[in-house]
Every structure is written in C-alpha cells, then in structure tokens.
Design an enzyme around this catalytic site. Structure first.
Site, PDB file in Angstrom:
ATOM      1  CB  CYS A 280      71.266  30.163  66.475  1.00 11.79           C
ATOM      2  SG  CYS A 280      71.843  31.790  66.960  1.00 11.79           S
TER       3      CYS A 280
ATOM      4  CG  ASP B 183      74.893  34.951  70.083  1.00 13.65           C
ATOM      5  OD1 ASP B 183      74.482  33.874  69.607  1.00 13.65           O
ATOM      6  OD2 ASP B 183      74.136  35.899  70.365  1.00 13.65           O
TER       7      ASP B 183
ATOM      8  CD  GLN C 203      68.994  36.338  71.639  1.00 17.77           C
ATOM      9  OE1 GLN C 203      68.112  35.530  71.338  1.00 17.77           O
ATOM     10  NE2 GLN C 203      70.272  36.118  71.376  1.00 17.77           N
TER      11      GLN C 203
ATOM     12  CE1 TYR D 104      80.942  34.598  63.767  1.00 17.53           C
ATOM     13  CE2 TYR D 104      81.664  33.751  65.884  1.00 17.53           C
ATOM     14  CZ  TYR D 104      81.695  33.703  64.504  1.00 17.53           C
ATOM     15  OH  TYR D 104      82.475  32.764  63.871  1.00 17.53           O
TER      16      TYR D 104
ATOM     17  CD  GLU E   3      78.183  42.086  64.570  1.00 15.37           C
ATOM     18  OE1 GLU E   3      77.699  41.988  63.429  1.00 15.37           O
ATOM     19  OE2 GLU E   3      78.114  41.179  65.431  1.00 15.37           O
TER      20      GLU E   3
END
Length: 441
Positions: free
Chosen positions: A395, A368, A263, A296, A319
C-alpha cells in the site's frame, strides 16, 4: 552542552524552482541549502511557496501560493474540495498520465534508497486498475466527518478543520446519500457502494477532534493517534441500506460487514486478483498441490484468485479481523474453502515455526499488509521458509521497498515490480512485487 542555530521560516514566501516528487506527495525544492517540500507544485515549475511549518532542521514544508512558470502537465484542479484546501485529491492539478509517471519515479527511488534494489531506468511502470482510467467517481468506500452543524465534509490538509465542498473521489450515489442523510453533529460517516448497486451508510461519534499538524514527531504521533482512535471508536450504526455489503470478483461473491476491508477503487479488486492469478500460474517448480499462504488475507480475495488457477492448492488464509475471515467460506464454498486462521501474521509465523512436515511449509505466499508493511521479522521468516515465490501487494512505496529489500538481500530474485494507480488524483500509489526463491527450480 552544544547549541544549534534555530531556523524558522514559517510564514515566509519563497520563490522556488520545483525539482522531483517526494514520498508523501509533495515536490522538492531548495532554498539557501535547505529542502522545501512543496504541496501543489510540479517538477520544473517556478512557484511562490508559503512556508506552513518549519521544524528548524534541514527542511521545511509549504504550499504553492502562485505559479510563476507553469508545467505543461498542470491542469485546472478538478476537485472542489482540494481546490478549497482539503487533503483529498492532492494531485488533481496534474495530468493523470504525468501523475502516474511521478508515482513510478517515487516507487523506483524508494526501491533504491530503502530496499537497495536496482530497477531498470528511473521509473517503475504504473498502470490503471483493469484499464479503468476514471479520475472521478471511482471510490466505492469513502468516509466523511460532520461538524457542529451536522454538515459532512473532509479534512483540510494537515488540519482538523472541515472543508464542505465535495470531493470528487466518491461515486456520486454515495455523495448524494450522505448529503441526504441526517447524520448529526460530530460524527464519522462511512459510505459503501456494493457491487449490486446498494448504498450503505453508517455513522459513529468522532473520537479525536484535537488539532493536528506536521512537526518533527508527526509520523510517530499520527500512528499513535490512529491506534488510539480505533481502540476507542464505538461500533458503527447503520443509517441507510443493509448491514452487509455484496462484493463480486469473477465468479465469486462475498457478503461482508459494512466496515470490512475491501479495495476502495471500483476496479482494483479484480485487477489485483488477475495479477495474483498470473503470478501463481508462472511460479517456478510448483507441485500439483501447492501449499499457499494468503497472509493479511481479509475476506479471501487472493485465495479465490489462487484457487481459480490452481484448484488443488492447499490454501491457508491468515487474518486478524474476524468479520472479514467469516466471509471466506461463504464466498468460496465449503468444499473448496481454504483453511482459515484468526491471528496476527506474526503470531501465526511463530506458532508454525516448529512444523516439521515439509508439506506445511509454503510453496507460495501472497501477502497484502496494511500501509506500514509486513516488517523485517515477517519478511525474514518468509524468505527462509517459502520454497518458490512470494507475491507482495504493498500500500505504500516505502514499506514495500523495505519488505522487498529483505528478500533481495536474502538472495531472492525480483521478477516483477509495478505500480497501480488505485487512488487517481492523489499521490497514493500501490505496488505489486513478485519474487522467486533462490531454491526455486
């Protein structure tokens, strides 16, 4: 063959009354039956707008040149780069509290229009990350590009042209380091501030310097250019600081490659981890050893949050970036580290579709996805296979609305939808949605 009347208002200056905010950061106005998307306006203002681009359809785009009647929410632009025309802090002329209100309206509008989701009122609540209301110096991951003279800058809005005035998003330590480094001409520069205070800089040659703009094909073209640019990009060359970055949230510490996702806002990771932990605690009908998928999952930030509140959970992190996934065990410890799967989420779901053991179906899913969202096939599969709760960190308001809309259409109940102002001074707002399965007890 039919012909259409070509309209081109490019270069015209129009006096307009600004209406509400639109997805993408512009504000809507209307003139002679057409929509004009205004950059730099605020709801209720009367402004003179110069039309920058006109695709000849029912809309065009322009930039405010003069404010005739100002909103009470207008402030002096506090970002020098944005004041010079850069595309960074496009809402730095709006009071922070008012900007969050506009972001909440966009989240609500996208939820209704794209997701067919009814939300109470006209706005979704938008909160600052972990109570951190700073509007400058909040960014710990930032990028710049250098021109032929080697001076770093940021892009002008809708252009490849460089603006060398400083953007206020980056932590001052990053900006100071970038200015002091000899990065060379035509370079992309990555600056990262670790949670130990260490500054890391890396550079690589620019791969795409072609002009860009916004026309009728801009959305698809931009995505295509981005994929091509990343596929051609050379590896990062570290020019300052260690090649690994320390990140900390709660009692966990990660050591990540400089280019691994994290982030950007200094308080966002901890804020999201807290929200995920709360969502896990409140999930209906979870067994003592719930099966949890972290999709993710990056370096396992949300897996750590799950295990903090449900230490016996059977967690799987999916991932596609090997560099991020390799840090999971280091951060969580070999004894409690979740199962890791190096794969695209779509591939993981296809391969696990034939699992017959009920224990292999997730009780809870945290996802995410990148800005484009998870997509309808992924959300359809999760709706059918998840037993209790799905937590979606989005997002982008439009892709979040589409993804959540798939679940709502499948009978899932939206129990929480909120925005997070993780990019203050900009139109970008993130969202978190919590939904419960119709099968949940």
């Amino acid at each position: 063959m039919t012909s259409t009347h070509e309209i081109d208002w490019t270069g015209r200056v129009l006096r307009l009354r600004v209406e509400g905010p639109a997805q993408g950061g512009e504000f809507v106005a209307r003139h002679e039956g057409r929509v004009v998307f205004c950059r730099g306006g605020i709801t209720g203002e009367v402004v003179d707008v110069r039309v920058d681009g006109d695709p000849g359809r029912s809309f065009c785009r322009g930039t405010v040149q003069r404010v005739v009647e100002a909103s009470a929410d207008r402030i002096e632009t506090y970002c020098p780069a944005a004041a010079a025309g850069a595309g960074c802090c496009d809402w730095s002329h709006i009071r922070a509290e008012a900007a969050r209100g506009f972001s909440g309206r966009i989240l609500a509008e996208q939820a209704g229009r794209i997701g067919r989701i009814t939300v109470p009122g006209e706005s979704v609540p938008v909160e600052v990350p972990a109570g951190d209301g700073a509007v400058t110096g909040w960014r710990t991951v930032a990028r710049w590009v250098s021109g032929p003279d080697g001076v770093p800058g940021v892009r002008r809005a809708r252009s490849r042209e460089l603006v060398t005035q400083p953007c206020v998003q980056a932590d001052p330590r990053l900006l100071e380091a970038v200015r002091a480094a000899a990065v060379g001409p035509h370079r992309e520069i990555l600056g990262v501030l670790g949670d130990d205070g260490e500054v890391h800089l890396a550079r690589r040659p620019l791969t795409d310097q072609a002009p860009r703009g916004r026309d009728r094909r801009s959305g698809h073209a931009a995505a295509t250019r981005a994929r091509a640019r990343h596929s051609r990009a050379e590896p990062w060359e570290t020019v300052a600081g260690p090649s690994t970055v320390v990140r900390r949230v709660g009692g966990h510490a990660w050591r990540l490659p400089i280019d691994a996702f994290w982030q950007a806002h200094r308080s966002a990771a901890g804020h999201y981890a807290g929200l995920v932990g709360t969502a896990v605690t409140g999930a209906p009908g979870l067994p003592d050893r719930p099966t949890v998928w972290d999709l993710y999952g990056g370096a396992g930030l949300f897996s750590a949050a799950v295990l903090d509140v449900a230490p016996d959970a059977r967690v799987t992190v999916v991932e596609s970036a090997r560099s991020s996934l390799g840090a999971v065990e280091t951060a969580l410890g070999a004894d409690v580290a979740p199962r890791t799967v190096l794969a695209r989420v779509e591939s993981f779901l296809e391969e696990s579709a034939g699992d017959r053991d009920p224990a292999d179906r997730p009780d809870l899913v945290v996802l995410d996805p990148p800005r484009g969202g998870a997509g309808i096939p992924v959300m359809t599969a999760l709706a059918a296979r998840t037993r209790s709760r799905i937590v979606h960190v989005g997002c982008d308001p439009a892709s979040l609305a589409r993804d959540v809309g798939v679940l709502v259409a499948a009978g899932w109940t939206l129990v929480d939808l909120r925005g997070v102002a993780a990019f203050p001074g900009t139109h970008h707002v993130e969202g978190l949605a919590v939904l419960d399965s119709p099968r949940a007890r």
